[in-house]
Write a protein that holds these residues in place. Structure first.
Motif, PDB file in Angstrom:
ATOM      1  N   VAL A  15       0.873  -1.194   0.000  1.00  0.00           N
ATOM      2  CA  VAL A  15       0.000   0.000   0.000  1.00  0.00           C
ATOM      3  C   VAL A  15       0.905   1.236   0.000  1.00  0.00           C
ATOM      4  N   LYS A  16       0.381   2.331  -0.510  1.00  0.00           N
ATOM      5  CA  LYS A  16       1.202   3.535  -0.647  1.00  0.00           C
ATOM      6  C   LYS A  16       1.109   4.463   0.561  1.00  0.00           C
ATOM      7  N   SER A  17       0.050   4.321   1.317  1.00  0.00           N
ATOM      8  CA  SER A  17      -0.075   5.190   2.496  1.00  0.00           C
ATOM      9  C   SER A  17      -0.982   4.522   3.506  1.00  0.00           C
ATOM     10  N   ILE A  18      -0.774   4.926   4.766  1.00  0.00           N
ATOM     11  CA  ILE A  18      -1.643   4.439   5.836  1.00  0.00           C
ATOM     12  C   ILE A  18      -1.953   5.593   6.764  1.00  0.00           C
ATOM     13  N   THR A  19      -3.041   5.420   7.520  1.00  0.00           N
ATOM     14  CA  THR A  19      -3.430   6.417   8.511  1.00  0.00           C
ATOM     15  C   THR A  19      -3.436   5.732   9.866  1.00  0.00           C
ATOM     16  N   VAL A  20      -2.694   6.312  10.805  1.00  0.00           N
ATOM     17  CA  VAL A  20      -2.567   5.677  12.118  1.00  0.00           C
ATOM     18  C   VAL A  20      -3.058   6.652  13.186  1.00  0.00           C
ATOM     19  N   PRO A  21      -3.623   6.107  14.296  1.00  0.00           N
ATOM     20  CA  PRO A  21      -4.102   6.989  15.375  1.00  0.00           C
ATOM     21  C   PRO A  21      -2.928   7.538  16.168  1.00  0.00           C
ATOM     22  N   TYR A  22      -3.117   8.793  16.622  1.00  0.00           N
ATOM     23  CA  TYR A  22      -2.076   9.422  17.438  1.00  0.00           C
ATOM     24  C   TYR A  22      -2.715  10.540  18.255  1.00  0.00           C
ATOM     25  N   ARG A  23      -2.724  10.325  19.596  1.00  0.00           N
ATOM     26  CA  ARG A  23      -3.208  11.343  20.526  1.00  0.00           C
ATOM     27  C   ARG A  23      -4.565  11.920  20.102  1.00  0.00           C
ATOM     28  N   ASN A  24      -5.553  11.057  20.024  1.00  0.00           N
ATOM     29  CA  ASN A  24      -6.933  11.459  19.702  1.00  0.00           C
ATOM     30  C   ASN A  24      -7.091  12.071  18.308  1.00  0.00           C
ATOM     31  N   THR A  25      -6.127  11.767  17.479  1.00  0.00           N
ATOM     32  CA  THR A  25      -6.241  12.216  16.080  1.00  0.00           C
ATOM     33  C   THR A  25      -5.671  11.130  15.205  1.00  0.00           C
ATOM     34  N   LYS A  26      -5.606  11.403  13.950  1.00  0.00           N
ATOM     35  CA  LYS A  26      -5.054  10.442  13.008  1.00  0.00           C
ATOM     36  C   LYS A  26      -3.956  11.106  12.207  1.00  0.00           C
ATOM     37  N   ILE A  27      -2.896  10.342  11.946  1.00  0.00           N
ATOM     38  CA  ILE A  27      -1.733  10.856  11.237  1.00  0.00           C
ATOM     39  C   ILE A  27      -1.582  10.101   9.924  1.00  0.00           C
ATOM     40  N   GLY A  28      -1.335  10.845   8.839  1.00  0.00           N
ATOM     41  CA  GLY A  28      -1.117  10.208   7.551  1.00  0.00           C
ATOM     42  C   GLY A  28       0.355   9.951   7.328  1.00  0.00           C
ATOM     43  N   LEU A  29       0.657   8.730   6.884  1.00  0.00           N
ATOM     44  CA  LEU A  29       2.036   8.346   6.597  1.00  0.00           C
ATOM     45  C   LEU A  29       2.124   7.854   5.157  1.00  0.00           C
ATOM     46  N   ILE A  30       3.125   8.361   4.423  1.00  0.00           N
ATOM     47  CA  ILE A  30       3.425   7.800   3.109  1.00  0.00           C
ATOM     48  C   ILE A  30       4.316   6.585   3.353  1.00  0.00           C
ATOM     49  N   LEU A  31       3.943   5.483   2.744  1.00  0.00           N
ATOM     50  CA  LEU A  31       4.596   4.216   3.063  1.00  0.00           C
ATOM     51  C   LEU A  31       5.217   3.600   1.808  1.00  0.00           C
ATOM     52  N   SER A  32       6.520   3.242   1.946  1.00  0.00           N
ATOM     53  CA  SER A  32       7.196   2.486   0.886  1.00  0.00           C
ATOM     54  C   SER A  32       7.654   1.163   1.504  1.00  0.00           C
ATOM     55  N   GLN A  33       7.352   0.061   0.830  1.00  0.00           N
ATOM     56  CA  GLN A  33       7.587  -1.275   1.402  1.00  0.00           C
ATOM     57  C   GLN A  33       8.506  -2.098   0.505  1.00  0.00           C
ATOM     58  N   GLN A  34       9.483  -2.754   1.149  1.00  0.00           N
ATOM     59  CA  GLN A  34      10.357  -3.666   0.415  1.00  0.00           C
ATOM     60  C   GLN A  34      10.405  -4.991   1.191  1.00  0.00           C
ATOM     61  N   ASP A  35       9.934  -6.072   0.554  1.00  0.00           N
ATOM     62  CA  ASP A  35       9.927  -7.398   1.181  1.00  0.00           C
ATOM     63  C   ASP A  35      11.164  -8.190   0.723  1.00  0.00           C
ATOM     64  N   PHE A  36      11.675  -9.001   1.626  1.00  0.00           N
ATOM     65  CA  PHE A  36      12.865  -9.807   1.296  1.00  0.00           C
ATOM     66  C   PHE A  36      12.923 -10.982   2.283  1.00  0.00           C
ATOM     67  N   TYR A  37      13.933 -11.805   2.150  1.00  0.00           N
ATOM     68  CA  TYR A  37      14.127 -12.950   3.046  1.00  0.00           C
ATOM     69  C   TYR A  37      15.485 -12.822   3.714  1.00  0.00           C
ATOM     70  N   PHE A  38      15.483 -13.111   5.023  1.00  0.00           N
ATOM     71  CA  PHE A  38      16.747 -13.167   5.747  1.00  0.00           C
ATOM     72  C   PHE A  38      17.435 -14.483   5.407  1.00  0.00           C
ATOM     73  N   LYS A  39      18.716 -14.641   5.813  1.00  0.00           N
ATOM     74  CA  LYS A  39      19.454 -15.854   5.516  1.00  0.00           C
ATOM     75  C   LYS A  39      18.845 -17.073   6.188  1.00  0.00           C
ATOM     76  N   ASP A  40      18.172 -16.855   7.306  1.00  0.00           N
ATOM     77  CA  ASP A  40      17.532 -17.985   7.992  1.00  0.00           C
ATOM     78  C   ASP A  40      16.147 -18.264   7.436  1.00  0.00           C
ATOM     79  N   LYS A  41      15.863 -17.735   6.247  1.00  0.00           N
ATOM     80  CA  LYS A  41      14.599 -17.928   5.538  1.00  0.00           C
ATOM     81  C   LYS A  41      13.420 -17.200   6.183  1.00  0.00           C
TER      82      LYS A  41
END
Length: 498
Positions: A134-160
């Motif tokens: 997803v490109k963005s999420i909205t999270v609660p913060y101190r009785n309000t909501k904060i918008g975050l731009i989100l960039s995600q990269q998935d990968f595998y560690f050496k232990d799988k």
């Protein structure tokens, strides 16, 4: 209204100019307001990003963020274990702080690291799952909501183990700045439009309505019969021209009414003069008839004298009526002239020959003074021009006070006219009477009586006839020395229509 078209500003041009101004001025002012509001609000947003490290301008934030995320993606592919290395993550986090961003590292379903810039947000349950982007999420913060731009990269560690690294950027300060900026600019745009359009409309409307109010007021004055005012305007447009035309109409209307009033006054004066001049001979006629009827004329000689007097008085009345009728036709431009080509020298000689013996009986000589032996031709009505000569000469005879009178007819010329001067050596005309001698029924002799000679119309008729010939007649006189009557006639030229 100067009528100079080069300096006139038309209403159409004014409206077009005002329309262009209504477009350009709001655009310029809106741009200025947007710049000032942007500097003000986005500087506040910049302060929100200003922590301990380098501050990037907004235009560079996205670029720097994309570069940093590209490096993160490369690390996840080549050395994924670095995301469990706190030293590497700390260095990465130092770069992210300037972008008001943070990094979150997740292994399987556990958050293994969260930057201080996003650690206060409860983001775990709002983060997308492995492979779910997803490109963005909205999270609660101190009785309000904060918008975050989100960039995600998935990968595998050496232990799988499944690993995900998130680059989260807090855009709330920017959102707030944009909201304030949008509200402020919108309000100012509305105000600018209202003020600009209102001001320009008022200026244009005043330049149109003010002269219209003047015209309305002037029309009301005229409706009430008041013409003693003046319409002034500074407008150089069509309404200004209308005001000028209206003022010309008012002036002409006033002049026309004054002329009508003068005509009415002249008509009353004419009726009074006619009544007076007719009453005198008619009263005399009645008196002589009563004398005959009552037997006062008791001898054939008296009877013959009374009858001759009655005939003379009746002839005077008949002459007065004829001259009055002629003057009326001349005054109304209803007299038909018969213009012909006339040899002025020969014509004057004929007039002198006709009057010579009549004047000789009164000890008056008449002389003609031509300026050349060559004939000069004029355009004239022979019969009516003769009336002019007779009326002027009779007037000279009437006021002759010398034992031996003399009348000289002197001819001069200019390029287009013949100038005829009839000069006598009579008693002259008083200087205060000279301006009025061509007025109808005017007599220098204050005793208005036909028996004194003339109807008072002779010189008036002469003036009308000369004016119909396209010339003018003037009088010059010195008391005790004589009078000169000067009039002009148009020269005949080849091709003149007769």
């Amino acid at each position: 209204m100067s009528k100079n078209r080069s300096i006139r500003t038309s209403i159409k041009s004014r409206l077009v100019l005002s329309y262009i101004t209504m477009l350009i001025v709001p655009i310029i002012l809106t741009v200025l307001v947007a710049l000032l509001a942007g500097l003000y609000y986005f500087s506040d947003a910049q302060t929100a990003y200003d922590v301990k490290s380098k501050i990037y301008p907004f235009g560079e934030i996205i670029d720097e963020r994309d570069k940093l995320f590209a490096a993160i993606k490369l690390t996840s592919i080549e050395v994924p274990e670095n995301f469990q290395n706190e030293i590497y993550i700390k260095k990465l986090e130092e770069k992210l702080i300037a972008l008001n961003s943070g990094i979150i590292v997740r292994k399987n379903d556990q958050i293994v690291y969260s930057s201080s810039t996003v650690s206060d947000f409860n983001t775990k349950e709002y983060l997308p799952k492995f492979g779910e982007y997803v490109k963005s999420i909205t999270v609660p913060y101190r009785n309000t909501k904060i918008g975050l731009i989100l960039s995600q990269q998935d990968f595998y560690f050496k232990d799988k183990g499944k690993g995900s690294v998130f680059l989260a950027t807090n855009v709330e300060p920017l959102k707030k700045a944009f909201n304030k900026f949008h509200i402020t600019v919108s309000i100012f745009i509305i105000m600018i439009l209202i003020l600009t359009n209102g001001t320009l409309t008022l200026i244009v409307a005043r330049s149109i309505i003010k002269p219209l109010y003047k015209l309305k007021s002037a029309a009301n004055e005229i409706k009430e019969g008041n013409l003693d005012f003046q319409i002034t305007t500074d407008s150089k447009d069509e309404i200004g021209e209308v005001c000028i035309a209206f003022e010309e109409m008012r002036a002409r209307l006033k002049k026309s009414i004054n002329v009508q009033l003068q005509y009415e006054e002249n008509r009353k004066e004419l009726m009074t003069n006619i009544s007076h001049d007719l009453k005198t001979p008619i009263t005399a006629i009645k008196g002589y008839i009563e004398g005959i009827r009552d037997g006062v004329a008791d001898t054939p000689e008296k009877t013959s004298k009374y009858i001759n007097t009655i005939y003379t008085k009746a002839s005077d009345v008949d002459k007065l009526i004829d001259e009055l009728f002629l003057y009326s036709k001349l005054d109304l431009n209803k007299f038909a002239f018969n213009f012909t080509k006339v040899n002025v020298y020969q014509y004057i000689e004929d007039c002198i020959e006709e009057l010579y013996f009549h004047l000789l009986e009164k000890n008056i000589t008449i002389n003609h003074h031509p300026i050349s032996v060559e004939p000069i031709y004029v355009i004239a009505d022979v019969q009516q021009l003769k009336r002019v000569f007779i009326n002027v000469i009779e007037n000279a005879v009437k006021y002759m006070d010398k034992v031996y009178g003399e009348i000289n007819i002197i001819i001069n010329q200019d390029e287009s006219s013949i100038i005829v001067e009839i000069k006598d050596n009579g008693q002259g005309i008083p200087i205060d009477a000279l301006p009025y001698i061509f007025d109808r029924f005017y007599r220098v002799d204050p005793a208005r009586n036909i028996s004194t000679g003339g109807s008072g119309l002779g010189l008036s008729i002469a003036k009308k006839i000369i004016e119909q010939h396209g010339g003018y007649i003037r009088a010059h006189s010195v008391e005790g020395e004589g009078t000169s009557m000067v009039f002009t006639l148009k020269k005949y030229k080849s091709g003149d229509m007769l």
